[in-house]
Design a protein around this motif. Structure first.
Motif, PDB file in Angstrom:
ATOM      1  N   VAL A  20       0.833  -1.211   0.000  1.00 39.62           N
ATOM      2  CA  VAL A  20       0.000   0.000   0.000  1.00 39.62           C
ATOM      3  C   VAL A  20       0.860   1.250   0.000  1.00 39.62           C
ATOM      4  O   VAL A  20       0.616   2.210  -0.731  1.00 39.62           O
ATOM      5  CB  VAL A  20      -0.955  -0.036   1.213  1.00 39.62           C
ATOM      6  CG1 VAL A  20      -1.623   1.311   1.415  1.00 39.62           C
ATOM      7  CG2 VAL A  20      -2.007  -1.090   1.019  1.00 39.62           C
ATOM      8  N   VAL A  21       1.913   1.210   0.853  1.00 43.90           N
ATOM      9  CA  VAL A  21       2.785   2.408   0.902  1.00 43.90           C
ATOM     10  C   VAL A  21       3.467   2.645  -0.438  1.00 43.90           C
ATOM     11  O   VAL A  21       3.557   3.770  -0.934  1.00 43.90           O
ATOM     12  CB  VAL A  21       3.815   2.218   2.048  1.00 43.90           C
ATOM     13  CG1 VAL A  21       4.898   3.289   1.944  1.00 43.90           C
ATOM     14  CG2 VAL A  21       3.127   2.312   3.385  1.00 43.90           C
ATOM     15  N   VAL A  76       0.801   3.970  -2.833  1.00 46.33           N
ATOM     16  CA  VAL A  76       0.401   5.356  -2.554  1.00 46.33           C
ATOM     17  C   VAL A  76       1.550   6.322  -2.870  1.00 46.33           C
ATOM     18  O   VAL A  76       1.341   7.426  -3.384  1.00 46.33           O
ATOM     19  CB  VAL A  76      -0.036   5.470  -1.078  1.00 46.33           C
ATOM     20  CG1 VAL A  76      -0.213   6.917  -0.671  1.00 46.33           C
ATOM     21  CG2 VAL A  76      -1.326   4.699  -0.848  1.00 46.33           C
ATOM     22  N   ALA A  77       2.771   5.860  -2.561  1.00 46.04           N
ATOM     23  CA  ALA A  77       3.916   6.738  -2.827  1.00 46.04           C
ATOM     24  C   ALA A  77       4.118   6.957  -4.325  1.00 46.04           C
ATOM     25  O   ALA A  77       4.564   8.037  -4.769  1.00 46.04           O
ATOM     26  CB  ALA A  77       5.178   6.157  -2.210  1.00 46.04           C
ATOM     27  N   ALA A 130       1.671   6.611  -6.587  1.00 44.73           N
ATOM     28  CA  ALA A 130       0.439   6.934  -7.317  1.00 44.73           C
ATOM     29  C   ALA A 130       0.512   8.368  -7.883  1.00 44.73           C
ATOM     30  O   ALA A 130       1.137   9.257  -7.314  1.00 44.73           O
ATOM     31  CB  ALA A 130      -0.755   6.821  -6.385  1.00 44.73           C
ATOM     32  N   THR A 131      -0.129   8.572  -8.996  1.00 42.99           N
ATOM     33  CA  THR A 131      -0.172   9.893  -9.647  1.00 42.99           C
ATOM     34  C   THR A 131      -1.147  10.797  -8.919  1.00 42.99           C
ATOM     35  O   THR A 131      -2.208  10.347  -8.471  1.00 42.99           O
ATOM     36  CB  THR A 131      -0.618   9.730 -11.100  1.00 42.99           C
ATOM     37  OG1 THR A 131       0.241   8.798 -11.734  1.00 42.99           O
ATOM     38  CG2 THR A 131      -0.543  11.060 -11.840  1.00 42.99           C
TER      39      THR A 131
END
Lengths: 51, 290
Positions: free
Chosen positions: B23-24, B27-28, B30-31
């Motif tokens: 997840v990290v 999320v890190a 992700a645009t």
């Protein structure tokens, strides 16, 4: 002469170890949730709603 | 705590850590969709603005194209008129060209005639030059004669000047003699006649003119002063009376006396009485010639 302890007894892991493992897992999940919340707030200005 | 629970705790922890890592990571990496959406919105707005500008430019270009088309059509119409005018001018120029060609042919004939005339004129000019040469010789001869004539004329003019001087002197002497003769004849009632030249132009023999002529003045006695022997006559200088003229006074075919003029007025004169036979009276006739 003192008698030697008996090695025949089975080694038992204290239950606090599993509690620590659970704490680590909880901490990881919590950190992940905080990171996701911070990212959402920084990028979209809100955590749960639509921008 | 049972073994199964311990195993589940460990698995839960492992999977939790694994899932949290995924997840990290997601999320890190992700645009940022909001930023992307904003960028797309800005691009869309810019594109719409550009489209509107392009449409405006297109409309302006269409208007300009229409205006240019109308201008071109107007120019074409003007050029058509110009072409028609030029065609008319071309036709007229062609006609003029034809006329000029005809004139050129006529001029060629005229030039040929002129050449012939020139040849004849050249012949005449040669003849004229010969005549000019002859006339030049005559002119030279006449110039010499003219110079000689001028010389003789100068001599004659000198002689004429001398003769004129003598003539002037003779005229002055003649006038003096005429004045003396008139004064002399006036007391006898006569005046000097105009002298006529002895030599007439006709060449015929003419008798010489008389030296004296009669004055022929007639008057009346208007006043008498016997004591001073004076009498007044009715005519004066306007009738030609001059001093020293002598008037004969008569009365009915009878001689009375003579009157010698002393003073002359415009219409009367006064004289002294001479050779008195009878006393004169007012109204007696007086004449210079009996």
């Amino acid at each position: 002469m003192s008698p030697m302890p008996q090695r025949s007894a089975k080694i038992a892991v204290p239950s606090n170890l599993y509690t620590a493992i659970l704490a680590v897992a909880f901490g990881a999940v919590l950190a992940t949730a905080a990171f996701v919340a911070i990212q959402c707030y920084s990028q979209y200005g809100t955590i749960f709603g639509m921008p | 705590m049972s073994t199964l629970t311990k195993v589940l705790i460990v698995l839960l922890t492992v999977f939790s850590i694994f899932l949290c890592g995924i997840v990290v990571t997601y999320v890190a990496n992700a645009t940022n969709q909001k930023e992307r959406a904003d960028k797309l919105d800005r691009d869309w707005r810019a594109a719409r603005t550009a489209r509107e500008a392009a449409q405006n430019d297109l409309a302006a270009a269409k208007d300009q194209a229409d205006q240019m088309r109308r201008d071109i059509e107007a120019q074409m119409s003007g050029l058509k008129v110009t072409i028609s005018d030029l065609e008319a001018k071309l036709a007229s120029v062609q006609r003029e060209n034809t006329q000029m060609a005809q004139r050129v042919r006529d001029m060629g004939a005229s030039v040929q005639q002129a050449n012939e005339l020139q040849s004849s004129q050249m012949q005449l000019a040669q003849v004229a030059q010969q005549q000019v040469a002859a006339l030049e010789a005559d002119r030279t001869r006449l110039s010499k004669e003219l110079a000689e004539t001028d010389h003789a004329l100068m001599e004659k003019m000198a002689i004429v000047a001398q003769l004129e001087e003598k003539t002037r002197q003779l005229i002055e002497a003649n006038q003096d003699l005429e004045m003396r003769l008139s004064q002399y004849l006036r007391q006898y009632g006569k005046a000097a006649a105009t002298p006529a030249p002895v030599t007439q132009r006709t060449g015929l023999v003419q008798p010489a003119a008389p030296v004296a002529r009669d004055i022929n003045l007639n008057a009346r006695v208007t006043a008498v002063d016997i004591r001073n022997a004076l009498a007044e006559l009715s005519i004066g200088s306007a009738a030609g009376v001059r001093p020293d003229m002598r008037f004969h006074v008569t009365r009915d075919q009878q001689f009375v006396c003579d009157v010698r003029i002393l003073e002359v007025g415009p219409d009367q004169s006064v004289g002294i009485l001479e050779r008195i036979q009878v006393p004169p009276r007012i109204g007696d006739a007086a004449a210079t010639n009996l």
